[in-house]
Enzyme design. Structure first.
Site, PDB file in Angstrom:
ATOM      1  CB  SER A  83      -0.842  -0.042   1.283  1.00 52.74           C
ATOM      2  OG  SER A  83      -1.435   1.204   1.511  1.00 52.74           O
ATOM      3  CE  LYS A 133      -1.074  -4.242   3.172  1.00 55.94           C
ATOM      4  NZ  LYS A 133      -1.288  -5.449   2.362  1.00 55.94           N
ATOM      5  CE1 TYR A 152      -3.431  -2.347   5.241  1.00 49.13           C
ATOM      6  CE2 TYR A 152      -2.835  -0.102   4.646  1.00 49.13           C
ATOM      7  CZ  TYR A 152      -3.244  -1.376   4.282  1.00 49.13           C
ATOM      8  OH  TYR A 152      -3.445  -1.668   2.959  1.00 49.13           O
TER       9      TYR A 152
END
Ligand SMILES: NC(=O)c1ccc[n+]([C@@H]2O[C@H](COP(=O)([O-])OP(=O)(O)OC[C@H]3O[C@@H](n4cnc5c(N)ncnc54)[C@H](OP(=O)(O)O)[C@@H]3O)[C@@H](O)[C@H]2O)c1
Length: 271
Positions: free
Chosen positions: A142, A159, A155
């Site tokens: 991402s 990633k 998050y």
């Protein structure tokens, strides 16, 4: 006419909906053999039926990628049905909302288990087979992996870790003809059922995302397919993604000011 994906065996984790499903359909229509995966049996089998109706060669493996035995099952099913593995797409992922100070350790584990540890474990299990076919392992990352962002810290961290894993694996597998791809996806349109974890660790609906600001799901799938065909090291999806990537990399302080400013505006709007 033959296609690059003719007879290629492709495992796509998290493929009952969203980007994974769109990718399964795209590659399935180009004669790949698709191994679908997700935890919810009803949704996964509905996706399998949809793909079969489109003439795709597909098999489902219901399983949770955070469980090592389910990762093994996924590899075993691909080999039992199709005899080889060409491509593994580590797509299953979960996002979250909440400030660092609010997030319980159990939620940190859930995010890392899904977004980081599962792709590592599955890639370890698939690698010996992919070395035989000279295929690809792709990590769906991402733009959130480029810098820490407010309210999605864990998050971002999960990633970011994938970048390191992909870079290491690329060097380690250099002499084995294996392609390791990393795809940075930005904000993408989503289905109504898309969920994220809140700071208590409960799944909440994100709400349907639409509008020109967001990438189309099928456009993201096309970019992932291109990454595989061209054996690219990394792909940044979309024009806005490329602009974000450029400023994050070369003007990090300016980027931080922009994020702080937009954060304040968002807070004001939400009052
Ligand atoms: N959508 C975006 O805006 C966006 C932006 C940047 C990056 N990404 C990344 O792109 C990937 C796909 O995102 P998406 O928005 O298409 O996701 P999504 O619509 O939320 O779908 C997630 C898929 O993963 C499955 N899944 C979740 N946890 C799993 C687990 N533990 N084991 C097996 N399957 C699991 C879900 O099915 P079950 O719940 O039934 O298991 C579902 O099929 C993710 O890695 C995400 O981080 C997305």
């Amino acid at each position: 006419m033959t296609s690059f994906y003719d007879e290629k065996v492709v495992i796509i984790t998290g493929s009952s909906m969203g980007i994974g499903k769109s990718l399964a359909l795209l590659l399935g229509k180009q004669n790949a053999h698709i191994v679908l995966n997700a935890r919810n049996e009803v949704k996964l089998l509905a996706t399998e039926t949809e793909l079969k109706a489109e003439g795709c060669s597909v098999i489902s493996c219901i399983g949770d990628v955070t469980k090592e035995e389910d990762c093994k099952k996924l590899i075993d099913i691909a080999l039992a049905h199709f005899g080889k593995i060409d491509i593994l797409i580590n797509n299953a992922g979960i996002s979250m909302r909440g400030m660092v100070e609010q997030i319980p350790a159990s939620l940190v584990s859930t995010i890392f288990n899904t977004n980081t540890i599962a792709p590592i474990v599955l890639s370890q299990k698939a690698l010996p087979h992919i070395k035989q076919t000279g295929g690809s392992i792709v990590f769906i990352s991402s733009l959130a992996a480029l810098r820490g962002l407010p309210l999605i810290s864990i998050y971002c961290a999960s990633k970011m870790a994938l970048t390191a894993v992909a870079e290491s694996m690329r060097i380690e597998t250099k002499d084995h003809g294996v392609h390791i791809g990393l795809v940075f996806v930005g904000f993408t349109k989503s289905e109504k059922e898309k969920t994220v974890l809140n700071s208590e660790g409960n799944l909440t609906f994100l709400g349907e995302r639409k509008g020109i600001f967001y990438n189309g799901i099928s456009d993201v799938a096309k970019q992932i397919s291109k990454n595989i065909k061209r054996r690219q090291k990394q792909t940044v999806v979309g024009v806005s993604g490329k602009i974000y990537y450029f400023f994050s990399k070369f003007f990090p302080r300016l980027m931080e000011l922009i994020i702080i400013k937009s954060q304040k505006q968002l807070n004001r709007l939400s009052k």
